[in-house]
Design a protein around this motif. Structure first.
Motif, PDB file in Angstrom:
ATOM      1  N   CYS A  55       0.913  -1.119   0.034  1.00 35.15           N
ATOM      2  CA  CYS A  55      -0.148   0.148   0.001  1.00 35.15           C
ATOM      3  C   CYS A  55       0.939   1.331  -0.074  1.00 35.15           C
ATOM      4  O   CYS A  55       1.739   1.430   1.016  1.00 35.15           O
ATOM      5  CB  CYS A  55      -0.613  -0.046   1.258  1.00 35.15           C
ATOM      6  SG  CYS A  55      -2.019   1.297   1.317  1.00 35.15           S
ATOM      7  N   THR A  58       0.256   7.195  -0.789  1.00 38.31           N
ATOM      8  CA  THR A  58      -0.938   8.235  -1.229  1.00 38.31           C
ATOM      9  C   THR A  58      -2.080   7.133  -1.272  1.00 38.31           C
ATOM     10  O   THR A  58      -3.275   7.780  -0.725  1.00 38.31           O
ATOM     11  CB  THR A  58      -0.909   8.310  -2.729  1.00 38.31           C
ATOM     12  OG1 THR A  58       0.639   8.922  -2.859  1.00 38.31           O
ATOM     13  CG2 THR A  58      -1.861   9.080  -3.600  1.00 38.31           C
ATOM     14  N   GLU A  59      -2.278   5.961  -1.452  1.00 35.90           N
ATOM     15  CA  GLU A  59      -3.219   5.091  -1.175  1.00 35.90           C
ATOM     16  C   GLU A  59      -3.652   5.061   0.281  1.00 35.90           C
ATOM     17  O   GLU A  59      -4.795   5.119   0.766  1.00 35.90           O
ATOM     18  CB  GLU A  59      -3.161   3.510  -1.452  1.00 35.90           C
ATOM     19  CG  GLU A  59      -2.757   3.351  -3.020  1.00 35.90           C
ATOM     20  CD  GLU A  59      -2.284   2.118  -3.438  1.00 35.90           C
ATOM     21  OE1 GLU A  59      -2.810   1.671  -4.324  1.00 35.90           O
ATOM     22  OE2 GLU A  59      -1.324   1.477  -2.747  1.00 35.90           O
TER      23      GLU A  59
END
Length: 70
Positions: A55, A58-59
């Motif tokens: 991950c 940004t996610e």
């Protein structure tokens, strides 16, 4: 069908010799932990979802925002 965000993250930091793994239930908690690690200068910070997918920051930020909006 409603979208269900990923629940559960592993934040991994350290070196190949010694890794530290924190298991956190929410994206908000994981993001806060990543920020603390970054401020303290911890090397090699990685975030992996409960299902094992990497991950990005940004996610993680987007998921934390989604959690706060719900």
């Amino acid at each position: 069908m409603l979208f269900s965000p990923v629940r559960g993250f592993r934040v991994i930091s350290g070196t190949p010799v010694q890794e530290f793994i924190e298991i956190l239930e929410s994206a908000t908690a994981a993001l806060d932990h990543v920020r603390r690690l970054t401020e303290s200068g911890s090397p090699n910070i990685r975030v992996v979802t409960k299902s094992g997918y990497p991950c990005s920051l940004t996610e993680l930020e987007g998921l934390a925002k989604f959690e706060s909006d719900v």
